[in-house]
Scaffold this active site. Structure first.
Site, PDB file in Angstrom:
ATOM      1  N   ASP A   1      -4.816  -0.983  -7.357  1.00 39.23           N
ATOM      2  CA  ASP A   1      -4.827  -0.084  -6.197  1.00 39.23           C
ATOM      3  C   ASP A   1      -3.784   1.025  -6.364  1.00 39.23           C
ATOM      4  O   ASP A   1      -4.049   2.193  -6.066  1.00 39.23           O
ATOM      5  CB  ASP A   1      -4.548  -0.877  -4.921  1.00 39.23           C
TER       6      ASP A   1
ATOM      7  N   GLU B   1      -6.148  12.741   2.638  1.00 39.69           N
ATOM      8  CA  GLU B   1      -4.738  12.376   2.780  1.00 39.69           C
ATOM      9  C   GLU B   1      -4.521  10.874   2.851  1.00 39.69           C
ATOM     10  O   GLU B   1      -3.541  10.346   2.334  1.00 39.69           O
ATOM     11  CB  GLU B   1      -4.170  13.046   4.031  1.00 39.69           C
TER      12      GLU B   1
ATOM     13  N   GLU C   1      -5.689  -8.090   0.380  1.00 37.29           N
ATOM     14  CA  GLU C   1      -7.139  -8.215   0.350  1.00 37.29           C
ATOM     15  C   GLU C   1      -7.499  -9.703   0.436  1.00 37.29           C
ATOM     16  O   GLU C   1      -6.635 -10.569   0.223  1.00 37.29           O
ATOM     17  CB  GLU C   1      -7.689  -7.618  -0.954  1.00 37.29           C
TER      18      GLU C   1
ATOM     19  N   LYS D   1     -11.070   5.694  -1.682  1.00 40.19           N
ATOM     20  CA  LYS D   1     -10.410   6.292  -2.857  1.00 40.19           C
ATOM     21  C   LYS D   1     -11.387   6.649  -3.968  1.00 40.19           C
ATOM     22  O   LYS D   1     -11.119   7.543  -4.766  1.00 40.19           O
ATOM     23  CB  LYS D   1      -9.366   5.322  -3.425  1.00 40.19           C
TER      24      LYS D   1
ATOM     25  N   VAL E   1      -3.713   8.095  -0.262  1.00 38.36           N
ATOM     26  CA  VAL E   1      -2.421   7.854  -0.919  1.00 38.36           C
ATOM     27  C   VAL E   1      -1.307   7.961   0.120  1.00 38.36           C
ATOM     28  O   VAL E   1      -1.252   8.919   0.883  1.00 38.36           O
ATOM     29  CB  VAL E   1      -2.133   8.903  -2.030  1.00 38.36           C
TER      30      VAL E   1
ATOM     31  N   LEU F   1       1.453   9.095   5.061  1.00 33.67           N
ATOM     32  CA  LEU F   1       2.448  10.130   4.771  1.00 33.67           C
ATOM     33  C   LEU F   1       1.715  11.363   4.228  1.00 33.67           C
ATOM     34  O   LEU F   1       0.728  11.235   3.516  1.00 33.67           O
ATOM     35  CB  LEU F   1       3.451   9.630   3.719  1.00 33.67           C
TER      36      LEU F   1
ATOM     37  N   ALA G   1      -0.247   5.822   2.732  1.00 32.81           N
ATOM     38  CA  ALA G   1      -0.274   5.166   4.049  1.00 32.81           C
ATOM     39  C   ALA G   1      -0.019   6.145   5.196  1.00 32.81           C
ATOM     40  O   ALA G   1       0.739   5.870   6.113  1.00 32.81           O
ATOM     41  CB  ALA G   1       0.752   4.031   4.098  1.00 32.81           C
TER      42      ALA G   1
ATOM     43  N   LYS H   1      -4.239   5.266  -6.919  1.00 30.27           N
ATOM     44  CA  LYS H   1      -3.474   6.294  -6.205  1.00 30.27           C
ATOM     45  C   LYS H   1      -2.737   7.201  -7.192  1.00 30.27           C
ATOM     46  O   LYS H   1      -2.650   8.426  -6.989  1.00 30.27           O
ATOM     47  CB  LYS H   1      -2.493   5.628  -5.241  1.00 30.27           C
TER      48      LYS H   1
ATOM     49  N   GLY I   1      -2.532 -10.754   6.898  1.00 33.76           N
ATOM     50  CA  GLY I   1      -3.543  -9.712   6.733  1.00 33.76           C
ATOM     51  C   GLY I   1      -3.073  -8.537   5.903  1.00 33.76           C
ATOM     52  O   GLY I   1      -3.715  -7.481   5.898  1.00 33.76           O
TER      53      GLY I   1
END
Length: 336
Positions: free
Chosen positions: A235, A163, A224, A132, A166, A170, A168, A239, A221
């Site tokens: 985070d 892409e 982080e 990012k 941002v 989509l 996941a 985005k 998991g």
């Protein structure tokens, strides 16, 4: 560039899809892989590649926590140390950039790749980002936001794709760009852009304490290594900044209103991860449960969302939303 979890998954995916690519008449030739300390590349980048056995060995070495410099004799490939890596990368970009459609894929989590990306795109290379930081151009060494670097990179729209930064997977960025390119004004964006916080919010909605949910998410998991990296909202803010910049907003991260799920006195400078999980986060359980109950009484649920509206509003935080709304119906780590 970058061979952590994301980079290794990409290499494994390329190898596992060889038969599919063959059916499509495509062959993805990986000619080099680098981490922060070393670069491994094909002995002849014009005609050769890192074969699949070499790529699996790269993944094995990195999954053990070692540097690429620990690679042994792999035949027709060369390993360079850190001092030589950047120069060699530039040599390869100059040689292949305009001739072959060379793509640089940034799977790191570093702002140090920004300078390299800006140079190679000038040489005719394509850039693909999972990282990012080049998308919103934050230099964590100088602690500054570099709008001029951002402007330069996005001035090559045919050569850059980001892409996966941002949504996941989509097609958020592609859809937004198509809307803007067709002349449709975008007045408002609202979304749930963190799978981790989406999971946390839907679990506390079921009556589970925040502390237990976060510990479970870490064990699965989903978070982080330090869950506060997710719980801080930073985070999602990054985005939001990427999307706001696409809308033409000349803003930086410090222009975004960010709600953290924990107070400053529980931050990394004041408390270790172990202390936070053992005692700090437990003290937040009651407050979150009260907010959940209040929302339920109103027929609503809590979701951690990003809102970009008009020329001035850009914020991320917990909002009370109707249970039957698109965001209210989300469960688990889904994005929308």
């Amino acid at each position: 560039m970058g061979c952590g979890g994301v980079g290794r998954q990409l290499l494994q995916h390329i190898v596992s899809c060889r038969s599919l690519h063959a059916q499509q008449g495509v062959h993805l030739r990986v000619i080099g892989v680098c981490d922060s300390k070393s670069l491994v590349f094909a002995s002849d980048v014009i005609t050769r590649e890192l074969n699949d056995q070499t790529l699996y060995e790269v993944c094995r070495v990195k999954s053990n926590g070692s540097s690429l410099s620990a690679l042994g004799d792999l035949g027709e490939c060369i390993v360079h140390g850190n001092s030589e890596s950047k120069r060699k990368v530039m040599d390869i970009a100059a040689l292949l950039g305009k001739a072959t459609g060379l793509a640089f894929v940034d799977c790191s989590a570093s702002s140090e790749t920004i300078g390299v990306l800006n140079q190679v795109v000038d040489m005719g290379c394509c850039v693909v980002l999972a990282n990012k930081k080049p998308s919103y151009f934050y230099n964590d060494i100088k602690d500054t936001f570099l709008l001029e670097d951002y402007d330069k990179l996005v001035s090559y729209p045919r050569r850059i794709r980001h892409e996966s930064t941002v949504g996941a997977g989509l097609p958020v960025i592609a859809s937004l760009n198509r809307l803007l390119s067709s002349g449709d004004p975008v007045h408002r964006i609202i979304g749930s852009l963190s799978g981790t916080l989406g999971y946390v919010m839907s679990e506390v909605e079921d009556g589970k304490p925040l502390s237990e949910v976060v510990k479970a998410a870490k064990n699965l998991g989903f978070t982080e290594p330090d869950p506060r990296d997710d719980l801080s909202g930073m985070d999602v803010a990054r985005k939001a900044l990427i999307l706001a910049r696409l809308l033409g907003r000349r803003i930086n991260l410090d222009n975004i209103k960010i709600e953290s799920l924990y107070p400053d006195e529980m931050g990394p400078d004041a408390m270790s991860v172990e202390e936070f999980l053992a005692s700090g986060i437990v003290s937040l359980d009651n407050d979150v449960q009260e907010r959940v109950k209040k929302a339920l009484l109103n027929g609503n649920v809590l979701r951690y969302v990003c809102v970009i509206e008009g020329s001035s509003r850009c914020e991320v935080g917990i909002q009370e939303l109707p249970k039957d709304s698109p965001l209210g119906r989300l469960r688990g780590s889904d994005n929308v």
